[in-house]
Design an enzyme around this catalytic site. Sequence first.
Site, mmCIF file in Angstrom:
data_model
loop_
_atom_site.group_PDB
_atom_site.id
_atom_site.type_symbol
_atom_site.label_atom_id
_atom_site.label_comp_id
_atom_site.label_asym_id
_atom_site.label_seq_id
_atom_site.Cartn_x
_atom_site.Cartn_y
_atom_site.Cartn_z
ATOM 1 N N ASP A 168 0.846 -1.186 0.000
ATOM 2 C CA ASP A 168 0.000 0.000 0.000
ATOM 3 C C ASP A 168 0.887 1.244 0.000
ATOM 4 O O ASP A 168 1.860 1.322 0.760
ATOM 5 C CB ASP A 168 -0.888 0.016 1.246
ATOM 6 C CG ASP A 168 -2.363 -0.079 0.917
ATOM 7 O OD1 ASP A 168 -2.867 0.848 0.270
ATOM 8 O OD2 ASP A 168 -3.001 -1.072 1.295
ATOM 9 N N HIS A 221 -10.479 -4.298 2.199
ATOM 10 C CA HIS A 221 -10.447 -3.991 3.629
ATOM 11 C C HIS A 221 -11.447 -2.915 4.032
ATOM 12 O O HIS A 221 -11.674 -2.693 5.223
ATOM 13 C CB HIS A 221 -9.035 -3.533 4.013
ATOM 14 C CG HIS A 221 -8.629 -2.286 3.290
ATOM 15 N ND1 HIS A 221 -8.367 -2.257 1.941
ATOM 16 C CD2 HIS A 221 -8.448 -1.021 3.728
ATOM 17 C CE1 HIS A 221 -8.048 -1.027 1.583
ATOM 18 N NE2 HIS A 221 -8.098 -0.256 2.639
ATOM 19 N N ASP A 222 -12.039 -2.226 3.055
ATOM 20 C CA ASP A 222 -12.995 -1.155 3.338
ATOM 21 C C ASP A 222 -14.442 -1.566 3.073
ATOM 22 O O ASP A 222 -15.333 -0.717 3.122
ATOM 23 C CB ASP A 222 -12.681 0.071 2.471
ATOM 24 C CG ASP A 222 -11.480 0.856 2.975
ATOM 25 O OD1 ASP A 222 -11.169 0.767 4.175
ATOM 26 O OD2 ASP A 222 -10.841 1.560 2.159
ATOM 27 N N ASP A 252 -3.213 4.487 -2.397
ATOM 28 C CA ASP A 252 -4.351 4.977 -1.630
ATOM 29 C C ASP A 252 -4.777 6.359 -2.124
ATOM 30 O O ASP A 252 -3.938 7.218 -2.396
ATOM 31 C CB ASP A 252 -3.951 5.031 -0.150
ATOM 32 C CG ASP A 252 -5.108 5.249 0.782
ATOM 33 O OD1 ASP A 252 -6.014 4.400 0.813
ATOM 34 O OD2 ASP A 252 -5.094 6.264 1.512
ATOM 35 N N GLU A 299 -6.529 3.860 -6.095
ATOM 36 C CA GLU A 299 -7.880 3.962 -5.536
ATOM 37 C C GLU A 299 -8.486 5.264 -6.044
ATOM 38 O O GLU A 299 -7.989 6.337 -5.731
ATOM 39 C CB GLU A 299 -7.798 3.957 -4.007
ATOM 40 C CG GLU A 299 -9.139 4.009 -3.328
ATOM 41 C CD GLU A 299 -9.025 4.192 -1.823
ATOM 42 O OE1 GLU A 299 -9.902 3.696 -1.114
ATOM 43 O OE2 GLU A 299 -8.058 4.835 -1.365
#
Length: 570
Positions: free
Chosen positions: A101, A342-343, A208, A265
């Site tokens: 990440d 994960h979200d 991210d 993202e």
Amino acid sequence: MSNITRPWWKDAVVYQIYPASFHDSNNDGIGDIPGIIQKLDYIQSLGVEVIWVCPMYASPQIDMGYDISDYEAVHPPYGTVQDMEVLIKETHSRNMKVILDLVINHTSDQHAWFKESQSSKDNPKRDWYIWRPAKYDSEGKRGPPNNWRSFFGGSVWQWDEQTQEYYLHLFCTEQPDINWENEEARKAIYQSAMTSWLEKGVDGFRIDTVNMYSKPMDFPDAPVQDPSTPWQDASLIFCNGPNMDKYLDEMNAILSRYNAMSVGECPATPDRARVIRYVSAEAKKLNMVFQFDSVDVGQSKPSKYDTKPFNYTLADVKGAISRTQSLLDGTDAWTTSFIENHDQARSVSRFGNDSPTFRTRSGKMLSMLFASLSGTLFIYQGQEIGMINMPKDWDIAEYKDIDSQNFYADALARNPGNKAVKDFAKAGLQHLSRDHARTPMQWTAASPNAGFTGDKVKPWMRVNTSAQDGINVKDEDADATSVLNFWRSMLKVRKNHAEVLVHGTFQLVDENNEKVFSFVKTSLDGKDKALLVCNLSDEENRVPEFEGVELAEAMLLLDNPWEGRIYLID
């Protein structure tokens, strides 16, 4: 199989790992990097080529590691830099790759850079973050520079008593945004967060909030959409700003030197043309992005949880998937296929039926659906065994995520003593909370911790009791009809028919059917077609007619009898 030479990341299947919840090697209740290393053979057995490790950097963990205090150090409970070097080496020895990440819109407020920036207005790093003076109303009352709402609620501006200015934080108060207009700050980011890890052998990054680095520096107010609060959604203002292309050019120049992949993202970008400019091969910005059309289905705004469960139609799902698949139509762009991360809450609980009767079938159907879409496929830990949401009777105290906590507290604060509001808020979290993805991985049925950590250890987050109901790696590995073994088979089918399933074009069939999702994939040379039929209901439904083809004459590749069928049509 085709002899076309393509970038390695196009045909890859990526497995996402959330370190805190994957596997605990030292029985302290927290997953760690040595625990990931111990499970590499299992990961390889799935048929994936890449692992994506969520933030394992030094962090106060206000937002589960997305608040980084040192890009070049590792969060001690997870291990050491040396452990990461071993993970990279061991992954490569299995002919797999590693991506990390890259969280560079903001840092932790405990990062040395921010501490310097905060120390005084004339510090050399003051301009590395975004500081602005207060606004005062006619009565002399101090207020923030604008009305933007933080992703986690409240204002995006935090008052700093010491230097008498506000700093910007799109996320938590403890996550100050970096000022990307400052070239010196950008160079420091590139060296500390990117090059230092590329030199250690990582193969790329999931980036991210990749479209938030360039903000309009006059910080205009957002239009008022929710009159009940002073803070308004401004995502269409601070996403995709004027200098995004410049910053991504700089980043791509670094990534290209290492043949490293990038997946960004990319929220709040409804304009297809803008997305294509990010992921066009000729533009050389990003290899691909995550669009959120599919995972946003059924969510509300400004808080996604402020809705009743299953507040969507199958037409919404079809439209969302069609939009992301259409990126490939007549372009040199690339796309992604995913439904968990994960979200997000668990896909079986959101888009299938997680009852004991139907959850295995739902998990298989969703596997078939998303493994048959074009683009790079991403799977989240536990998705391959059909993990489901936390039980509905669990107390709200089990929800650890700051986003969940803030939403619930705000709902109760606005409506004190109102049981209906309280129940509605909890129902929204029970359906959509990020916490559902963060319960520990279920390795065995052994109570109480499902093989994640020692039986006498209290894990950092409670283990879902569905592990005792057969949703675990050990039981599913031994069951030829399990979700786990279906995923393994489906990934082989995807690989063996990559020209049509990974690279083919997408066309909806029987679009108005409210129970069945059907689509045709066609290889770029037009020689091969596949028909996918997915029944997203508890009822039996017919296979739709497909013009010009008798299904009895089609070659049945893989048949999930109740909910999913895939036909290769020659």
